[in-house]
Design an enzyme around this catalytic site. Sequence first.
Site, PDB file in Angstrom:
ATOM      1  N   HIS A   1      59.756  24.679   3.707  1.00  0.00           N
ATOM      2  CA  HIS A   1      59.053  24.104   2.498  1.00  0.00           C
ATOM      3  C   HIS A   1      57.912  23.365   3.744  1.00  0.00           C
ATOM      4  O   HIS A   1      58.102  22.528   4.242  1.00  0.00           O
ATOM      5  CB  HIS A   1      59.656  23.345   1.428  1.00  0.00           C
TER       6      HIS A   1
ATOM      7  N   ASP B   1      60.206  31.937  -3.684  1.00  0.00           N
ATOM      8  CA  ASP B   1      59.753  31.917  -4.915  1.00  0.00           C
ATOM      9  C   ASP B   1      58.543  32.178  -5.027  1.00  0.00           C
ATOM     10  O   ASP B   1      57.435  31.635  -5.846  1.00  0.00           O
ATOM     11  CB  ASP B   1      60.433  30.245  -5.229  1.00  0.00           C
ATOM     12  N   HIS B   2      57.231  31.924  -4.250  1.00  0.00           N
ATOM     13  CA  HIS B   2      56.211  31.737  -3.943  1.00  0.00           C
ATOM     14  C   HIS B   2      55.287  31.877  -2.428  1.00  0.00           C
ATOM     15  O   HIS B   2      56.049  31.589  -1.815  1.00  0.00           O
ATOM     16  CB  HIS B   2      55.603  30.181  -5.098  1.00  0.00           C
TER      17      HIS B   2
ATOM     18  N   THR C   1      57.969  25.953  -7.586  1.00  0.00           N
ATOM     19  CA  THR C   1      59.662  26.643  -7.793  1.00  0.00           C
ATOM     20  C   THR C   1      60.081  26.307  -9.132  1.00  0.00           C
ATOM     21  O   THR C   1      60.505  27.205  -9.947  1.00  0.00           O
ATOM     22  CB  THR C   1      60.440  25.297  -7.291  1.00  0.00           C
TER      23      THR C   1
ATOM     24  N   GLU D   1      62.757  30.145  -0.562  1.00  0.00           N
ATOM     25  CA  GLU D   1      61.670  28.628  -0.596  1.00  0.00           C
ATOM     26  C   GLU D   1      60.917  29.122  -0.064  1.00  0.00           C
ATOM     27  O   GLU D   1      60.924  29.966   1.403  1.00  0.00           O
ATOM     28  CB  GLU D   1      62.335  27.097  -0.365  1.00  0.00           C
TER      29      GLU D   1
HETATM   30  C1  GP9 Z   1      62.601  20.552  -4.842  1.00  0.00           C
HETATM   31  C2  GP9 Z   1      61.924  21.763  -4.899  1.00  0.00           C
HETATM   32  C3  GP9 Z   1      60.440  21.946  -4.077  1.00  0.00           C
HETATM   33  O1  GP9 Z   1      63.414  20.316  -5.300  1.00  0.00           O
HETATM   34  O2  GP9 Z   1      63.047  22.642  -5.011  1.00  0.00           O
HETATM   35  O3  GP9 Z   1      59.572  22.734  -5.274  1.00  0.00           O
HETATM   36  P1  GP9 Z   1      58.124  23.083  -5.080  1.00  0.00           P
HETATM   37  O4  GP9 Z   1      57.451  21.939  -4.007  1.00  0.00           O
HETATM   38  O5  GP9 Z   1      58.449  24.619  -3.823  1.00  0.00           O
HETATM   39  O6  GP9 Z   1      57.824  23.556  -5.852  1.00  0.00           O
HETATM   40 MN    MN Z   2      59.066  26.535  -4.080  1.00  0.00          MN
END
Ligand code: GP9
Ligand code: MN
Length: 421
Positions: free
Chosen positions: A197, A256-257, A82, A38
């Site tokens: 996150h 992921d980003h 994500t 993440e």
């Molecule tokens: C929540 C997670 C976050 O289940 O995978 O997603 P994001 O906010 O990074 O798109």
């Molecule tokens: Mn994410």
Amino acid sequence: SSNDLTEVVNYTKATKAEPNPKYFGAAKGKNVIYLHLESMQNFLINYELNGEEVTPFLNSLAKSKDFMYFDNFFHQVGQGKTSDAEFMLENSLFGLPQGAAFTNQAQNTYQAAPAILKQEGYTSAVFHGNYKSFWNRDKMYKALGFDKFFDAEYYDMKEEEVASYGLMDKPFFAESIPNLETLPQPFYAKFITVSHHFPYAINQELTTIGKHTTGDASVDNYFQTARYADEALEEFFKYLKESGLYDNSVIVMYGDHYGVSENHMRAMSEVLGTEVGEFENGQLQRVPLFIHVPGVEGGVKHQYGGQIDLRPTLLHLLGVDTSEYVQFGTDLLSKDHNEIVPFRNGDFVTPDFSSFKGVYYDTKTGEVVKPTEEMTKAKEFVEMKLNLSDKVVNGDLLRFYEPEGFVPVDPNDYDYTYKEE
Ligand code: GP9
Ligand code: MN
């Protein structure tokens, strides 16, 4: 329509990259462990905050011969964040220009990695310490053909261990192990971490590094949750080695980003010690990619690529021919790999030039350059790719397509309801 499908199939066949014989099948029959990191950006690798490494474990892997480490790998997500990253790595299709494919196109037909690998005898599973309806995962995973989905219901969601978007990474990995051990091998398993996150809040008792001091709170916090994520990974790797899984699994880790958005360029200038403008912000869209293949020598790889390329790269390592599948990425390890990396908004990077918000730059120097014919051709190529992928997703075109040897997925065959053992 089926005419659109023909256009897509012709295009993807014409742009496919032949597998590299050196790597094709190098991981045949091995388990696959995907670790979704993440918000992990590549600038963290080898970054030092007050003389201290932020991600010492990942840094050690970047130097290790056990891993290929790609230092010019980019995220390509849009608003689906994500879920767009997941969508690309399972399908080698882009997320949508607006909204999230996971939310809006979960009723579509897909020919995704879990279903392709089922044909090769694999059992597939996702592990994630958040509730299954987030990002509409419970619906989409059925369409992708995931056999199992261990969501928050399978974890002890103790209040003190839960962050804004789910269970903290350390208990998450620890509690995943017993469920992982129920899977028959070979398996295709994806672990989606979440404690690093936005806004990167963490109980200060759990931190082992100080905050940054830019005065921009989420940027300053970013380093603490990154360190925590790095430690959680290290703990999980201990288990992987002790259990023997390390030696019979391909391990793919990808950011992921971005974690720090373009609204924080001032703070990022301080973090990097160099002015961050449009060009640098574009370069900051690099995310780390690590691939471990037992018995294959790793090292740092400099080819340019993005998340759309993960599926062909992985399937070729597993010895799966991908020429029958609709895919928009190319194998990173192929000699024919295409190094034009589209971003979801139409910007793009290549090793020589980049385009952000309509301005072209020399990728090596960051200087603004006049667009050459080669550059405008690259731009057209990017638009073509994104448009065709959007046609597939918006038009649900794969429902007209039957790849040879592929057994279509019936979402009704899957049930992720938690059952007491
Ligand atoms: C929540 C997670 C976050 O289940 O995978 O997603 P994001 O906010 O990074 O798109
Ligand atoms: Mn994410």
